[in-house]
Design an enzyme around this catalytic site. Structure first.
Site, PDB file in Angstrom:
ATOM      1  N   HIS A  75       0.812  -1.217   0.000  1.00  0.00           N
ATOM      2  CA  HIS A  75       0.000   0.000   0.000  1.00  0.00           C
ATOM      3  C   HIS A  75       0.845   1.266   0.000  1.00  0.00           C
ATOM      4  O   HIS A  75       0.317   2.359  -0.264  1.00  0.00           O
ATOM      5  CB  HIS A  75      -0.924   0.030   1.221  1.00  0.00           C
TER       6      HIS A  75
ATOM      7  N   HIS B 293      -5.190 -46.874 -28.825  1.00  0.00           N
ATOM      8  CA  HIS B 293      -6.104 -47.155 -29.945  1.00  0.00           C
ATOM      9  C   HIS B 293      -6.761 -48.533 -29.813  1.00  0.00           C
ATOM     10  O   HIS B 293      -7.764 -48.805 -30.494  1.00  0.00           O
ATOM     11  CB  HIS B 293      -5.352 -47.109 -31.274  1.00  0.00           C
TER      12      HIS B 293
END
Length: 1158
Positions: A252, A684
């Protein structure tokens, strides 16, 4: 993206070894030719850049000379800013070309990683920081226990002893004055050692949320100096990452003001030090403190070298620090436009799901594109559960998950710097787990189910994406809608998918003049019931969070017997034994084998294989033993892309069994993760037959095995093989216990294995509906960037929502750069990054199993990078290849289209995908730049044939910068809008230029009283708030004058406060509506625009509306419908003025936005 330079070695490594041997005589010639061409191209590019610089300098010199000779006014700040952006663009372009020239091998980064081992995690703190406390308020929440309890928890978890300790040091005055004023420094210095409590309290009353202790000055220097020391050590290579446990906090603190417990801005000073001392060009600051770090934002608001990203509670300005600049619209200014991100949280109670969504949907894509050289985190833990300040619900264990994806960016240089956090239990736990993540420990599984993003977060995040879209290529996922689509949409569900961008201010009037602030009783308080509930929940979370992990990081499965499966009839077949042998050899060369636990391979049993396959299929493969070559060839021809060998069954069952061995090692707690270097591949293979080089589906068998033997309920399979894993999908398409996600090349069904099964709309069947996710690429050339976006926008959000107990990776590397079948460009280090991201799931229980990949060098490097990642070694950050100068590639555009389609389908099944809404089509909206646009339009003379064309409109230079009234006659033939748009068609299609059509009406026009318009308007009037005369606006309701957002935002503040939405620009006479977030073009506005035109140019403004001009000035506020222009053109309109319309009876109802193209 890969380097355009191809060396002899790179060309050789881009081929499979067998083919390279055949073509070895051609390789040198090809390589030399390619290298020569690339060198010529690079030289030409540099020459072009030099020419641009020379041209810009000449143009600037000429313009300056004309200004001096003709007495013209000075260029506006916006024009100067545009010039600066052009210079930065040129510098960046030259830097990018130079960087590409240094990477002369497509595998160079992977080669460089050979000797890269994990460096230490640095830790810096100083026990004396506990001295800082408030003398007059014992209950103040910024108290020493924040610091001491955090250290205690780190010691309990034995983290400190694992870190590299760094000595703390004081920052020097010169270092502090890099950002703070001398008066600011001296003011705090004068308090050092002062024991006068009353005097100190009086001094503090002039600052917001500040107390000063006699030790505050020294400890503030110590906090800043320690942060600088940490950054120095990271950039010197002495540590891989690090954490500064320090106080007082800093984010800040502003240039000349103490604020919010902060005195010197530790993180901002460290970033500036890295820019100045280490010459960095890209620093990412992430601030997740619950309060907006306005101090850090202000220091770098105009600096593109620092990207500031803040996530903070805002509640439309009603939460401290109560600043309009904390909203999403504050995106940076000048060269820093687009480099300031604010994600304002407009509700309390936001938790893990909200913060994870911010990182996945916005922060990480931007970070990937930005490619920072250093990441600094302002780590406030006041958004953590139990903190009375934040009242949020982020659990301590979530912070490692937020940090994890960042740890492989910026070449692993990440610095964590403590900011706020005022519940010592959640602060200490969150900070300790953050340090644990820096040390390389797996992210702990989240105990509670991940809550989905809230509606407030969804709105804030989409607003933020909207205003940053013009600056970031990665933020194009959301589709857009037009104003007509919004007004014509009647379906409620469809309307909910049209996001409205709006801003609400509930912060009240901003304070004016000096203020006095309370100094006692300022700490936030929760009710005793809430405190007790939070404490019990934190205790439960701490008890149930699993922190113990196996000592062995990675197990390794490999057996030389798997080399015996090969094609008897085609020795050059891509699925060859050399694939796994080369991977194994490279692991040996990189000295990784000794660091892993080797697994003794075993053959999977028939029962185990039958978990995923039919017994008939298993028996048919078993019967291959003893067959002759002719029979095997004939049998193989009956399948799709399969060859068979007498040892096929033995090798396939051994591959499956090796994967099961790795599953056992991980789930028994013997290893954290695993690497399976096996073949033949499996994804696959269908339940009843082999397919695509695959015999048994290794990963599918492993998933079923884990479910049966370990009673797992949720298994994630990620398949990044370039071919769709049709077999895995079919095996689990009805099983909700397995989530299958495949990212693959599809080409609209034309790429192997072909057909519709791999498309995005195939989501599973019956109970498994929604548990199948296909991400199909319809173009070749996908690389690290496209895959990274797929991970963050789809894969990771869905995976976190699914919360897997085990992650299996079908790791085909045929999407790797250089693969002869894949046609994609994923780098080895890219695969390492994706592996790291997945390792945050399931407590790090990740098993990487080889599938395809047919360039033996590519797959060897890729699997090695995956292994190094799981071992905790740093891997080079991918060079994602996104530059502001290059237009989006065809592959990237296709990627965005695919991701849009996937999100649209999958959001019906996964509630984390709530960000697939359409955004307004306007390229302007509330993006903070309409004033810059006005200044740009001021210089853009589309009627001048001599006007200089612009590339991206950055750095606009013209021979004449004079403004011309709308009705004046140019010296050359006027270009119509149609001609102008046609001339710039390419720029419009590339989105380097945008045509913005204003709304033809607006509901707020009814607030205007044209009959009460002033007698005159002075366009040189100063802003009532700051006396600025640059780019001012006039409120059309009360005639107040205010500066635009590019200056000090006084006009917007006025309009929000007074609810006067319509304003007139003195720069280009356009009218903006703050409520509609759009420009307005309506005949009712003519009276105001004409008065300003008379003052500005000493002649009336041309009537350019399609409706007939009325003497009474009364017009309907409904949208004006286009009519025959000649029928309604007023009598005093000249032919020249008619020509200035677009040829279709429409006036100049458009604006041009010129922005850089990311």
């Amino acid at each position: 993206m890969s380097s355009p330079i191809v060396t002899r070695r790179g060309a050789q490594q881009a081929k499979i070894q067998t083919r390279a041997m055949v073509k070895s005589k051609l390789a040198p010639t090809s390589s030399s030719s390619s290298a020569s061409a690339s060198s010529t191209s690079s030289t030409a590019a540099l020459a072009s850049a030099s020419s641009i610089a020379s041209s810009t300098a000449s143009s600037s010199s000429a313009a300056s000379s004309m200004n001096a000779n003709s007495g013209m006014r000075k260029p506006s700040p916006s024009l100067l800013e545009a010039k600066r952006r052009a210079r930065n663009m040129l510098k960046s372009q030259t830097s990018n070309i130079a960087m590409q020239e240094t990477v002369t091998d497509i595998f160079q980064n992977a080669v460089n990683a050979k000797n890269m081992e994990r460096g230490p995690t640095a830790l810096i703190y100083d026990e004396s920081m506990a001295q800082h406390r408030c003398l007059w308020d014992d209950q103040h929440q910024e108290r020493p226990e924040r610091f001491t309890r955090t250290l205690e928890r780190c010691k309990e978890l034995k983290l400190i002893e694992r870190c590299l300790p760094l000595p703390s040091r004081l920052a020097t005055k010169a270092e502090i004055l890099k950002l703070h004023s001398a008066a600011h420094y001296e003011c705090l210095e004068q308090t050092s050692g002062v024991q006068d409590e009353a005097a100190m309290e009086e001094l503090c009353s002039h600052y917001d949320a500040i107390y000063i202790h006699p030790s505050t000055f020294k400890l503030s220097l110590l906090a800043s100096g320690s942060t600088l020391e940490l950054v120095d050590q990271l950039l010197a290579g002495k540590a891989q990452n690090g954490m500064a446990i320090i106080r007082p906090p800093g984010h800040h603190a502003m240039k000349a003001e103490f604020n919010g417990y902060c005195y010197f801005n530790n993180v901002a000073l460290a970033a500036q030090h890295a820019l100045d001392h280490h010459q960095l060009q890209r620093i990412l600051i992430i601030d997740y403190d619950v309060h907006h770090g306005q101090g850090t934002q202000r220091f770098f608001y105009n600096d593109a070298r620092v990207l500031y990203f803040s996530i903070h509670r805002y509640e439309h300005g009603s939460f401290w620090p109560n600043l309009p600049e904390s909203d999403y619209h504050a995106i940076g200014a000048g060269p820093g436009a687009g480099y300031n991100f604010n994600v304002p949280l407009n509700a309390k109670g936001m938790g893990n799901g909200d913060y994870m969504a911010i990182f996945q949907q916005l922060l990480l894509p931007v970070a990937v594109e930005y490619q920072p050289e250093l990441i600094i985190v302002s780590a406030g833990y006041d958004a953590a559960l139990g903190c009375p300040e934040g009242e949020m619900e982020v659990t301590p264990a979530c912070y490692p998950h937020l940090l994890n994806p960042l740890l492989r960016l910026a070449n692993a240089r990440v610095a964590i710097v403590l900011e706020g956090g005022y519940c010592v239990d959640s602060l200490s736990e969150g900070a300790a787990l953050t340090l644990r993540a820096l040390l390389g420990d797996p992210c702990p599984p989240l105990v509670e189910p991940l809550q989905l993003p809230s509606a407030e977060l969804r709105e804030a995040l989409l607003n933020c994406i909207f205003v940053h879209r013009p600056y970031w290529r990665c933020l194009q996922l959301q589709q857009t809608y037009t104003a007509d689509e919004l007004t014509q949409c009647t379906d409620v569900a469809a309307q909910q998918q049209l996001h409205r961008v709006k801003r609400i201010w509930l912060g009240g009037p901003l304070p004016q003049g000096p203020q006095r602030y309370p100094t006692r009783g300022t700490s936030a308080q929760l009710s005793p019931e809430v405190v007790a509930s939070n404490a019990a929940r934190l205790q439960m979370l701490r008890r149930d969070t699993q922190l113990s992990v196996p000592a062995t990081r990675v197990c390794y499965a490999y057996d030389m017997q798997m080399l015996q499966h090969f094609n008897l009839h085609d020795t050059s077949h891509p699925e060859q034994p050399m694939r796994i042998r080369q991977i194994h050899q490279m692991h040996q060369d990189y000295q990784l084998l000794a660091r892993m636990h080797p697994l003794k391979a075993r053959a999977a049993t028939t029962d185990e294989v039958c978990l995923a396959h039919t017994r008939a299929h298993v028996n048919s493969v078993r019967r291959l033993q003893g067959r002759n070559e002719e029979e095997l060839q004939q049998l193989g021809a009956g399948y799709n892309s399969v060859y068979l060998h007498p040892r096929t069954y033995e090798c396939a069952s051994l591959a499956s069994g090796a994967v099961l061995q790795a599953v056992d090692s991980i789930l028994r707690g013997e290893s954290r993760s695993g690497i399976c270097n096996v073949r033949p591949p499996g994804h696959h293979a269908e339940p009843d037959q082999p397919h695509g080089f695959c015999i048994f589906n290794n990963v599918a068998i492993a998933a079923q095995y884990a479910i049966r033997e370990y009673q797992l309920e949720r298994i994630l399979i990620v398949d990044w093989d370039v071919h769709h894993g049709n077999g895995t999908q079919h095996i689990f398409e009805s099983n909700p216990k397995v989530l299958y996600i495949s990212v693959h090349r599809y080409e609209h069904g034309a790429f192997f294995p072909k057909g519709p099964d791999g498309n995005y709309d195939v989501v599973g069947k019956n109970a498994g509906r929604g548990f199948n996710v296909n991400i199909p690429w319809n173009k070749k050339g996908m690389g690290d960037l496209e895959y990274a976006l797929a991970f963050q926008q789809l894969i990771m959000p869905i995976a976190y929502e699914f919360n897997p107990q085990l992650v299996l990776v079908s790791a085909g590397f045929d999407a790797a750069i250089g693969d002869p079948l894949g046609g994609c460009k994923v780098t080895p280090e890219g695969y390492g990054l994706f592996t790291h991201w997945l390792s945050a799931l399931a407590g790090g229980r990740v098993l990487v199993c080889l599938e395809g990949g047919y360039n033996v060098n590519s797959i060897a490097y890729a699997m090695t990078m995956c292994t190094k990642t799981l071992l905790g070694d740093p891997v080079p950050t991918p060079q994602f290849g996104t530059t502001t100068q290059r237009p989006p590639t065809v592959a990237f555009q296709s990627c965005m289209e695919t991701l849009q389609q996937c999100v649209e389908v999958q959001r019906k099944h996964w509630k984390s995908l709530v960000f697939g809404c359409k955004l307004p089509q306007s390229a302007l909206g509330e993006n903070n730049n309409e004033d810059f646009l006005a200044a740009t339009m001021q210089q853009l003379d589309i009627s001048n044939d001599d006007a200089t064309a612009t590339d991206g409109a950055i750095g606009i230079e013209h021979a004449s910068g004079q403004e011309r009234p709308s009705g004046s006659k140019p010296k050359v033939k006027v270009k119509t809008l149609t001609e102008f748009m046609a001339e710039h068609k390419e720029a419009l299609e590339q989105q380097e230029m945008f045509a913005i059509y204003p709304l033809k009406s607006c509901p707020h026009l009814s607030q205007l009283r044209p009959e009460e318009a002033p007698q005159s308007i002075e366009t040189s009037s100063a802003c009532g708030g700051c006396a600025s005369t640059v780019e001012n606006w006039m409120c059309l309701s009360c005639k107040a004058i205010g500066c635009g957002r590019y200056i000090n935002e006084h006009m917007e503040e006025h309009c929000r406060r007074e609810q006067h939405p319509l304003v007139l620009s003195f720069s280009d006479l356009s009218v903006w509506c703050y409520e509609c977030s759009a420009y307005i073009d309506h005949p009712l506005l003519y009276v105001y625009q004409n008065l300003a035109h008379l003052d500005k140019f000493n002649e009336p403004m041309a009537w350019t509306h399609s409706s007939k001009r009325r003497s009474d000035g009364c017009y309907s506020t409904d949208a004006v419908q286009p009519e025959d222009a000649k029928k309604h053109q007023s009598d005093d309109s000249s032919n020249d003025e008619q020509e200035s319309n677009d040829g279709n009876g429409n006036g100049h109802g458009f604006y041009i936005q010129l922005e850089r193209n990311n």
